[in-house]
Design a protein around this motif. Structure first.
Motif, short mmCIF file in Angstrom:
data_model
loop_
_atom_site.label_atom_id
_atom_site.label_comp_id
_atom_site.label_asym_id
_atom_site.label_seq_id
_atom_site.Cartn_x
_atom_site.Cartn_y
_atom_site.Cartn_z
N ALA A 173 1.27 7.99 1.82
CA ALA A 173 0.06 8.65 1.32
C ALA A 173 0.24 9.07 -0.14
N ASP A 174 -0.89 9.21 -0.81
CA ASP A 174 -0.93 9.70 -2.20
C ASP A 174 -0.18 8.81 -3.17
N ASN A 175 -0.38 7.51 -3.06
CA ASN A 175 0.23 6.56 -3.98
C ASN A 175 -0.85 5.68 -4.59
N GLN A 176 -0.47 4.53 -5.07
CA GLN A 176 -1.42 3.57 -5.63
C GLN A 176 -1.31 2.26 -4.86
N LEU A 177 -1.09 2.37 -3.56
CA LEU A 177 -0.93 1.21 -2.69
C LEU A 177 -2.26 0.47 -2.56
N THR A 178 -2.23 -0.84 -2.62
CA THR A 178 -3.43 -1.67 -2.53
C THR A 178 -3.37 -2.58 -1.30
N ASN A 179 -4.42 -3.34 -1.10
CA ASN A 179 -4.45 -4.31 0.00
C ASN A 179 -3.25 -5.26 -0.08
N THR A 180 -2.91 -5.68 -1.26
CA THR A 180 -1.77 -6.58 -1.46
C THR A 180 -0.49 -5.94 -0.97
N GLY A 181 -0.30 -4.67 -1.23
CA GLY A 181 0.89 -3.97 -0.79
C GLY A 181 0.98 -3.87 0.73
N LEU A 182 -0.17 -3.73 1.40
CA LEU A 182 -0.17 -3.64 2.85
C LEU A 182 0.34 -4.91 3.51
N ALA A 183 0.17 -6.03 2.86
CA ALA A 183 0.62 -7.31 3.42
C ALA A 183 2.13 -7.30 3.68
N HIS A 184 2.86 -6.49 2.95
CA HIS A 184 4.31 -6.43 3.10
C HIS A 184 4.76 -5.60 4.30
N LEU A 185 3.81 -5.01 5.01
CA LEU A 185 4.15 -4.22 6.20
C LEU A 185 4.03 -5.03 7.49
N LYS A 186 3.49 -6.22 7.41
CA LYS A 186 3.21 -7.04 8.60
C LYS A 186 4.39 -7.23 9.53
N GLY A 187 5.58 -7.35 9.00
CA GLY A 187 6.75 -7.64 9.83
C GLY A 187 7.35 -6.44 10.54
N LEU A 188 6.77 -5.28 10.35
CA LEU A 188 7.33 -4.05 10.94
C LEU A 188 6.82 -3.86 12.36
N LYS A 189 7.29 -4.65 13.27
CA LYS A 189 6.80 -4.66 14.66
C LYS A 189 7.12 -3.38 15.42
N THR A 190 8.12 -2.60 14.97
CA THR A 190 8.49 -1.37 15.68
C THR A 190 7.84 -0.13 15.06
N LEU A 191 7.03 -0.31 14.02
CA LEU A 191 6.39 0.83 13.36
C LEU A 191 5.44 1.53 14.33
N ARG A 192 5.64 2.83 14.52
CA ARG A 192 4.81 3.61 15.45
C ARG A 192 3.80 4.49 14.73
N SER A 193 4.15 4.97 13.53
CA SER A 193 3.19 5.82 12.80
C SER A 193 3.20 5.43 11.32
N LEU A 194 2.01 5.44 10.73
CA LEU A 194 1.82 5.03 9.35
C LEU A 194 0.78 5.92 8.70
N ASN A 195 1.14 6.50 7.56
CA ASN A 195 0.20 7.32 6.80
C ASN A 195 -0.03 6.61 5.47
N ILE A 196 -1.24 6.10 5.28
CA ILE A 196 -1.59 5.43 4.03
C ILE A 196 -2.83 6.07 3.40
#
Length: 75
Positions: A25-48
């Motif tokens: 949260a509170d960054n300058q993350l864009t749609n492009t940056g979210l693409a790099h999270l795809k492989g995190l199959k065990t991720l349970r919580s995400l704050n963006i």
């Protein structure tokens, strides 16, 4: 000072494969940056919350099959 996480920065970040919680949260993350999270199959919580993400970017999160909590404040 705080260094913001951007889409370009996500290219250089190596996230642990078994990561369960991620706070971006509170960054300058864009749609492009979210693409790099795809492989995190065990991720349970995400704050963006409070980033530069659109509905098109959020669609990329559908591959996060273990996601139980998603915070989107200010999106």
């Amino acid at each position: 000072g705080k260094m913001p996480v951007t889409g370009a920065a996500m290219v250089t970040v190596v996230l642990p494969a078994l990561l369960q919680h991620l706070y971006l949260a509170d960054n300058q993350l864009t749609n492009t940056g979210l693409a790099h999270l795809k492989g995190l199959k065990t991720l349970r919580s995400l704050n963006i919350g409070r980033n530069k993400i659109t509905a098109a970017g959020l669609a990329q999160l559908s591959e996060l099959v273990g996601l139980e909590q998603l915070w989107l404040t200010g999106i």
